[in-house]
Write a protein that holds these residues in place. Sequence first.
Motif, PDB file in Angstrom:
ATOM      1  N   PRO A 107       0.844  -1.201   0.000  1.00 21.35           N
ATOM      2  CA  PRO A 107       0.000   0.000   0.000  1.00 21.35           C
ATOM      3  C   PRO A 107       0.879   1.250   0.000  1.00 21.35           C
ATOM      4  O   PRO A 107       1.966   1.247   0.589  1.00 21.35           O
ATOM      5  N   PRO A 108       0.440   2.336  -0.635  1.00 22.97           N
ATOM      6  CA  PRO A 108       1.276   3.537  -0.720  1.00 22.97           C
ATOM      7  C   PRO A 108       1.449   4.236   0.622  1.00 22.97           C
ATOM      8  O   PRO A 108       2.458   4.915   0.851  1.00 22.97           O
ATOM      9  N   ASN A 125      -7.256   3.966  -0.912  1.00 26.04           N
ATOM     10  CA  ASN A 125      -5.979   4.533  -1.355  1.00 26.04           C
ATOM     11  C   ASN A 125      -5.126   3.493  -2.082  1.00 26.04           C
ATOM     12  O   ASN A 125      -4.462   3.785  -3.083  1.00 26.04           O
ATOM     13  N   TRP A 126      -5.146   2.266  -1.560  1.00 25.50           N
ATOM     14  CA  TRP A 126      -4.342   1.193  -2.157  1.00 25.50           C
ATOM     15  C   TRP A 126      -4.832   0.880  -3.561  1.00 25.50           C
ATOM     16  O   TRP A 126      -4.048   0.749  -4.501  1.00 25.50           O
ATOM     17  N   ALA A 127      -6.154   0.770  -3.719  1.00 26.79           N
ATOM     18  CA  ALA A 127      -6.713   0.444  -5.027  1.00 26.79           C
ATOM     19  C   ALA A 127      -6.440   1.556  -6.040  1.00 26.79           C
ATOM     20  O   ALA A 127      -6.152   1.288  -7.219  1.00 26.79           O
ATOM     21  N   LYS A 128      -6.499   2.828  -5.595  1.00 27.42           N
ATOM     22  CA  LYS A 128      -6.290   3.953  -6.507  1.00 27.42           C
ATOM     23  C   LYS A 128      -4.872   3.987  -7.061  1.00 27.42           C
ATOM     24  O   LYS A 128      -4.652   4.338  -8.224  1.00 27.42           O
ATOM     25  N   PRO A 133      -4.995  -4.629 -10.579  1.00 25.96           N
ATOM     26  CA  PRO A 133      -6.252  -4.744  -9.843  1.00 25.96           C
ATOM     27  C   PRO A 133      -6.008  -5.392  -8.466  1.00 25.96           C
ATOM     28  O   PRO A 133      -5.295  -6.400  -8.366  1.00 25.96           O
ATOM     29  N   LEU A 134      -6.600  -4.799  -7.433  1.00 26.57           N
ATOM     30  CA  LEU A 134      -6.383  -5.258  -6.059  1.00 26.57           C
ATOM     31  C   LEU A 134      -7.451  -6.281  -5.661  1.00 26.57           C
ATOM     32  O   LEU A 134      -8.653  -6.024  -5.797  1.00 26.57           O
ATOM     33  N   VAL A 135      -7.003  -7.435  -5.187  1.00 28.44           N
ATOM     34  CA  VAL A 135      -7.896  -8.497  -4.702  1.00 28.44           C
ATOM     35  C   VAL A 135      -7.546  -8.777  -3.245  1.00 28.44           C
ATOM     36  O   VAL A 135      -6.385  -9.048  -2.918  1.00 28.44           O
ATOM     37  N   PHE A 167     -11.479   1.162  -5.042  1.00 30.01           N
ATOM     38  CA  PHE A 167     -11.697   0.165  -3.988  1.00 30.01           C
ATOM     39  C   PHE A 167     -11.300  -1.181  -4.588  1.00 30.01           C
ATOM     40  O   PHE A 167     -11.188  -1.303  -5.818  1.00 30.01           O
ATOM     41  N   PRO A 168     -11.050  -2.213  -3.759  1.00 27.51           N
ATOM     42  CA  PRO A 168     -10.584  -3.483  -4.324  1.00 27.51           C
ATOM     43  C   PRO A 168     -11.444  -3.991  -5.485  1.00 27.51           C
ATOM     44  O   PRO A 168     -12.678  -3.943  -5.429  1.00 27.51           O
TER      45      PRO A 168
END
Length: 516
Positions: A107-108, A125-128, A133-135, A167-168
């Motif tokens: 994560p940033p 924030n992580w997904a952006k 793509p975040l899972v 978002f994820p």
Amino acid sequence: MPKFFNTAGPCQSDIHYTLPTGDRLPQLEKLIAQRNYFVIHAPRQTGKTTAMLTLAQELTASGAYTAVLLSLEVGAVFPHDPGAAERAILDEWKQSIKFRLPENLYPPEWPDTNAGSMIGTLLSNWAKKASRPLVVFLDEIEALSDETLISVLRQLRSGYPNRPQGFPHSLALIGMRDVRDYKIAGGGSQRLNSSSPFNIKVESLTLQNFSLADVKNLYKQHTEATGQIFTPEAIERAFYLTDGQPWLVNAIARQATEVLAPDVATPITVDLINQAKEILIQRQDTHLDSLAERLREDRVKAVMQPILAGQDLPNVPNDDIQYLVDLGLCKIDNGQGLEIANPIYQEVLPRVLSYTTNASMGRIESRWLSDKGELMPMELLEAFLGFWKQHGEPLFKSTPYPEIAPHIVLMAFLHRVVNGGGTIEREYAIGSGRMDICLHYGKVILAMELKVWREGKRDPLDEGLQQLDKYLSGLNLDTGWLVIFDRRPDLLPLSDRTTTEIATSPAGRSIIVIRG
């Protein structure tokens, strides 16, 4: 590096025999590709965490996703303080992510924001800023309760419309039960009874037990690694005893290969599997203990008591039946209805229920054994009758299941009989009106059927003789015991009404009938 059968925590593929995740949950990759949020629920130690850890690693290694399994368990100690729970959870996530993802996928930043929004802010924030793509798989969701649980679920629902950029891309809740059964009130005594705080789920999936083919595959890995074979009959016996329950499949093999037959030149036979089963039942390891704790819950007792007594189910809520299935205590067989999940649990659960009774019995002299240590059935009968008349009624109060108190007291006595020298097998099912018990001691096999005479019902003697005939025929025995517990009101004391007689069954067998 040698591998082993794992019975403690998630499997690690470099040291444990494992099965491919895709074989057990083949639909997951499609759900993830479709940006779905979903629930995976299954009983403890069925391989949920192992499967999702492995899947996350595979998805990340593919280069298509940033995927990670994260636990919510550390937030459990703050059910009424979402802020404290979130801080504890995020601190744990920092450590887990360091071990589960390469640094370029971290994560940033870690948010320092208001209580009730920390988890949602991090995931957003992580997904952006994620390059893929975040899972996210959130494990141990049912550890949370009350305000903390509601806060986490609402944050996930609030962020859901912003996926995948904000978002994820996909998210799963992983636990023992479906969303509607999560705990929300003080002491965990109530449930959501609704999926509304997480009504964004597209599926509720469960992790099935191993199939016979899975068990063969798992045991074959040991054979290929060591040369030690499992005979086909041994594999089938292990599958029958466990019904494919993953922890039991591994535990029975571990006992057989590491304790009973550590020499790899010794094949694993049916006899060794049976010995391993007895060890597990007697030891009642953590997995079996955790199931046993559930037996005192009112909603478990309402279903389990009639199963053990062979009675029809009362009008219990559908959710309570599903709760026992989700816990892994029971299964619904289309041909048999609701029944105990597997033969090992069939043995463990009555032993647990009779534990306090057993401890309350004091010392009993083993008059039923000959000088050569052989079981003498008639001496056993005399010893039981003496015990029953003197101690039966007082011991009824020591049982947590009053409707089957006589059954539990008799089983406690029989456990003393076979302690260290024999085994007991039981058969019981909803609506059968009976419990069957088979005692093995050396070369002696003693079968008995337990019936209850309740108020407003006819004497169960004739029905019991017919049922016992069928049971004895299956065991190839010519005689047995029919025990009739008289539970009608206003009877004489147990010491005065306990009697024995000889009856002839419809098939001509000589049956000892015990009434008490």
